[in-house]
Design a protein around this motif. Structure first.
Motif, PDB file in Angstrom:
ATOM      1  N   THR A 157      12.222 -22.666  -9.841  1.00 44.71           N
ATOM      2  CA  THR A 157      10.867 -23.143  -9.167  1.00 44.71           C
ATOM      3  C   THR A 157      11.381 -23.097  -7.976  1.00 44.71           C
ATOM      4  OG1 THR A 157      12.250 -25.397  -9.093  1.00 44.71           O
ATOM      5  CG2 THR A 157      10.637 -24.914 -11.220  1.00 44.71           C
ATOM      6  N   TYR A 158      10.069 -23.177  -7.121  1.00 48.40           N
ATOM      7  CA  TYR A 158       9.965 -23.486  -5.980  1.00 48.40           C
ATOM      8  C   TYR A 158       8.396 -24.912  -5.692  1.00 48.40           C
ATOM      9  CZ  TYR A 158      10.120 -17.825  -6.626  1.00 48.40           C
ATOM     10  OH  TYR A 158      10.976 -16.941  -6.850  1.00 48.40           O
ATOM     11  N   PHE A 159       9.097 -24.713  -3.990  1.00 50.67           N
ATOM     12  CA  PHE A 159       8.622 -25.106  -3.824  1.00 50.67           C
ATOM     13  C   PHE A 159       8.650 -25.606  -2.478  1.00 50.67           C
ATOM     14  CE2 PHE A 159      13.511 -26.852  -2.716  1.00 50.67           C
ATOM     15  CZ  PHE A 159      13.757 -27.226  -1.927  1.00 50.67           C
ATOM     16  N   PHE A 160       8.936 -27.189  -0.927  1.00 55.88           N
ATOM     17  CA  PHE A 160       8.902 -27.032   0.548  1.00 55.88           C
ATOM     18  C   PHE A 160       9.683 -28.588   0.703  1.00 55.88           C
ATOM     19  CE2 PHE A 160       4.987 -26.506   0.082  1.00 55.88           C
ATOM     20  CZ  PHE A 160       4.089 -27.063   1.178  1.00 55.88           C
ATOM     21  N   THR A 161      10.737 -28.781   0.982  1.00 57.23           N
ATOM     22  CA  THR A 161      10.819 -30.759   1.079  1.00 57.23           C
ATOM     23  C   THR A 161       9.621 -31.288   1.727  1.00 57.23           C
ATOM     24  OG1 THR A 161      11.362 -30.587   3.796  1.00 57.23           O
ATOM     25  CG2 THR A 161      13.155 -29.378   1.662  1.00 57.23           C
ATOM     26  N   VAL A 189      17.345 -24.485 -10.565  1.00 58.27           N
ATOM     27  CA  VAL A 189      17.287 -23.489  -9.218  1.00 58.27           C
ATOM     28  C   VAL A 189      16.450 -23.473  -8.613  1.00 58.27           C
ATOM     29  CG1 VAL A 189      17.547 -21.208  -8.045  1.00 58.27           C
ATOM     30  CG2 VAL A 189      19.220 -21.783 -10.324  1.00 58.27           C
ATOM     31  N   SER A 190      16.204 -24.583  -7.444  1.00 58.96           N
ATOM     32  CA  SER A 190      14.701 -25.055  -6.900  1.00 58.96           C
ATOM     33  C   SER A 190      15.130 -24.012  -5.526  1.00 58.96           C
ATOM     34  CB  SER A 190      14.530 -26.565  -6.377  1.00 58.96           C
ATOM     35  OG  SER A 190      14.436 -27.034  -7.139  1.00 58.96           O
ATOM     36  N   VAL A 191      13.560 -23.280  -5.513  1.00 63.25           N
ATOM     37  CA  VAL A 191      13.427 -22.658  -3.965  1.00 63.25           C
ATOM     38  C   VAL A 191      12.951 -23.038  -2.741  1.00 63.25           C
ATOM     39  CG1 VAL A 191      13.584 -19.471  -3.331  1.00 63.25           C
ATOM     40  CG2 VAL A 191      14.623 -20.417  -5.649  1.00 63.25           C
ATOM     41  N   THR A 192      12.893 -23.071  -1.820  1.00 60.33           N
ATOM     42  CA  THR A 192      11.998 -23.611  -0.725  1.00 60.33           C
ATOM     43  C   THR A 192      11.149 -22.207  -0.402  1.00 60.33           C
ATOM     44  OG1 THR A 192      11.522 -24.847   1.371  1.00 60.33           O
ATOM     45  CG2 THR A 192      13.479 -23.634   1.138  1.00 60.33           C
ATOM     46  N   CYS A 193       9.529 -22.426  -0.085  1.00 61.90           N
ATOM     47  CA  CYS A 193       9.035 -21.479   0.386  1.00 61.90           C
ATOM     48  C   CYS A 193       8.898 -21.962   1.613  1.00 61.90           C
ATOM     49  CB  CYS A 193       7.791 -21.328  -0.251  1.00 61.90           C
ATOM     50  SG  CYS A 193       6.989 -22.835  -0.804  1.00 61.90           S
ATOM     51  N   ASP A 194       9.185 -22.713   2.898  1.00 60.10           N
ATOM     52  CA  ASP A 194       9.318 -22.705   4.005  1.00 60.10           C
ATOM     53  C   ASP A 194      10.851 -23.246   4.350  1.00 60.10           C
ATOM     54  OD1 ASP A 194       8.407 -23.719   6.102  1.00 60.10           O
ATOM     55  OD2 ASP A 194       8.267 -25.761   6.004  1.00 60.10           O
ATOM     56  N   PRO A 195      11.559 -21.928   4.276  1.00 56.02           N
ATOM     57  CA  PRO A 195      12.751 -21.943   5.257  1.00 56.02           C
ATOM     58  C   PRO A 195      12.865 -22.011   6.436  1.00 56.02           C
ATOM     59  CG  PRO A 195      12.162 -19.474   4.566  1.00 56.02           C
ATOM     60  CD  PRO A 195      11.151 -20.394   4.188  1.00 56.02           C
ATOM     61  N   ASP A 196      12.070 -22.413   7.149  1.00 54.88           N
ATOM     62  CA  ASP A 196      11.911 -22.233   8.299  1.00 54.88           C
ATOM     63  C   ASP A 196      11.966 -23.701   8.896  1.00 54.88           C
ATOM     64  OD1 ASP A 196      11.582 -20.561   9.325  1.00 54.88           O
ATOM     65  OD2 ASP A 196       9.178 -20.190  10.054  1.00 54.88           O
ATOM     66  N   THR A 197      11.612 -24.822   8.038  1.00 57.17           N
ATOM     67  CA  THR A 197      11.757 -26.193   7.727  1.00 57.17           C
ATOM     68  C   THR A 197      12.824 -26.969   6.971  1.00 57.17           C
ATOM     69  OG1 THR A 197       9.316 -26.461   7.845  1.00 57.17           O
ATOM     70  CG2 THR A 197      10.494 -28.543   7.274  1.00 57.17           C
ATOM     71  N   ASP A 198      13.209 -26.071   6.287  1.00 59.27           N
ATOM     72  CA  ASP A 198      14.133 -26.328   5.309  1.00 59.27           C
ATOM     73  C   ASP A 198      15.699 -26.044   5.484  1.00 59.27           C
ATOM     74  OD1 ASP A 198      11.957 -28.367   4.100  1.00 59.27           O
ATOM     75  OD2 ASP A 198      11.920 -26.618   2.161  1.00 59.27           O
ATOM     76  N   THR A 199      16.448 -26.231   6.374  1.00 65.45           N
ATOM     77  CA  THR A 199      17.975 -25.869   6.678  1.00 65.45           C
ATOM     78  C   THR A 199      18.285 -26.314   5.240  1.00 65.45           C
ATOM     79  OG1 THR A 199      17.718 -27.778   7.866  1.00 65.45           O
ATOM     80  CG2 THR A 199      16.515 -26.062   9.163  1.00 65.45           C
ATOM     81  N   LEU A 200      19.585 -25.739   5.065  1.00 65.81           N
ATOM     82  CA  LEU A 200      20.634 -26.636   4.809  1.00 65.81           C
ATOM     83  C   LEU A 200      20.895 -27.729   4.563  1.00 65.81           C
ATOM     84  CD1 LEU A 200      23.635 -23.072   4.599  1.00 65.81           C
ATOM     85  CD2 LEU A 200      21.790 -23.811   2.956  1.00 65.81           C
ATOM     86  N   ILE A 247       3.834 -16.660  -3.187  1.00 64.56           N
ATOM     87  CA  ILE A 247       5.096 -16.817  -3.268  1.00 64.56           C
ATOM     88  C   ILE A 247       3.853 -17.321  -1.883  1.00 64.56           C
ATOM     89  CG2 ILE A 247       6.733 -18.260  -1.797  1.00 64.56           C
ATOM     90  CD1 ILE A 247       6.862 -17.804  -4.475  1.00 64.56           C
ATOM     91  N   PHE A 248       3.825 -17.853  -0.970  1.00 66.41           N
ATOM     92  CA  PHE A 248       3.531 -18.410   0.438  1.00 66.41           C
ATOM     93  C   PHE A 248       3.979 -19.301   1.592  1.00 66.41           C
ATOM     94  CE2 PHE A 248      -0.323 -17.870  -1.899  1.00 66.41           C
ATOM     95  CZ  PHE A 248      -0.682 -16.361  -1.632  1.00 66.41           C
ATOM     96  N   ARG A 249       3.976 -19.024   2.680  1.00 67.67           N
ATOM     97  CA  ARG A 249       4.704 -20.096   3.209  1.00 67.67           C
ATOM     98  C   ARG A 249       4.476 -21.579   3.309  1.00 67.67           C
ATOM     99  NH1 ARG A 249       4.492 -23.170   7.675  1.00 67.67           N
ATOM    100  NH2 ARG A 249       6.088 -23.692   9.110  1.00 67.67           N
ATOM    101  N   ARG A 250       5.256 -22.433   2.420  1.00 70.05           N
ATOM    102  CA  ARG A 250       3.944 -23.567   1.819  1.00 70.05           C
ATOM    103  C   ARG A 250       3.414 -23.898   0.822  1.00 70.05           C
ATOM    104  NH1 ARG A 250       3.939 -27.540   7.421  1.00 70.05           N
ATOM    105  NH2 ARG A 250       6.426 -27.045   7.745  1.00 70.05           N
ATOM    106  N   GLY A 251       3.908 -22.512   0.127  1.00 65.82           N
ATOM    107  CA  GLY A 251       2.509 -22.101  -1.181  1.00 65.82           C
ATOM    108  C   GLY A 251       2.728 -21.311  -1.720  1.00 65.82           C
ATOM    109  N   HIS A 252       3.039 -22.058  -3.454  1.00 67.74           N
ATOM    110  CA  HIS A 252       3.360 -22.164  -4.349  1.00 67.74           C
ATOM    111  C   HIS A 252       3.089 -22.115  -5.749  1.00 67.74           C
ATOM    112  CE1 HIS A 252       5.265 -25.778  -4.810  1.00 67.74           C
ATOM    113  NE2 HIS A 252       4.921 -25.775  -3.899  1.00 67.74           N
TER     114      HIS A 252
END
Length: 175
Positions: free
Chosen positions: A38-42, A70-81, A119-124
């Protein structure tokens, strides 16, 4: 619109992301397992919460203990480890069975395209993409809709019941 599990999906190219633990997640390592992407962002205030509530319900079902989420972020700039770890903790996600992953956005977009999901930045799309033990996409479901989540659960049960060897190569003479 409902998404069918009865259509042939193109094979997804193998990919590697970084899990919240800092360890690599490799799609190739999932061979022989049933897993869901799935795709998401925190920082999502809406659908990601509903999607992850439904994943949590399924993740907590004893019958689905062998499914890897497996949840995959589409906002990796914000979603650090660290952000992914905090988010996973909020959902009480089992670190062995519910993985939160990140990668470069362009790479995430490529993975999404392989699943026919833009997939877009913060869009899914709020889809759960089911992979069977043979490593192929078996279905996609809107993980925010109760009726679709019920269908997702049924497909997962079916996939878990299958023998990986028999779904991968039926050349042993059985019809």
């Amino acid at each position: 619109q409902a998404i069918s599990e009865n259509i042939e999906y193109p094979p997804v190219t193998e990919f590697e992301l970084t899990e919240r633990s800092g360890e690599p997640f490799r799609s190739l390592d999932m061979k022989g397992r049933v897993w869901v992407v799935t795709y998401f962002f925190t920082t999502c205030p809406g659908n990601c919460i509903r999607l992850n509530q439904n994943i949590k319900l399924l993740h907590n079902l004893p019958a689905l203990n062998d499914v890897v989420w497996v949840s995959v972020t589409c906002d990796p700039d914000t979603d650090t480890l660290e952000a992914l770890q905090d988010y996973a903790d909020r959902w009480e996600a089992d670190p062995e069975r519910w993985l939160f992953c990140r990668g470069e956005l362009d790479y995430i977009k490529q993975i999404g395209l392989g699943m026919k999901l833009p997939i877009f930045r913060r869009g899914h799309k709020d889809y759960a993409v089911v992979f069977g033990k043979e490593g192929k996409i078996r279905g996609m479901f809107d993980a925010t809709r109760k009726s679709e989540v019920e269908r997702l659960k049924k497909l997962l049960m079916k996939c878990l019941a299958e023998d990986a060897a028999s779904t991968e190569d039926d050349q042993t003479g059985g019809n």
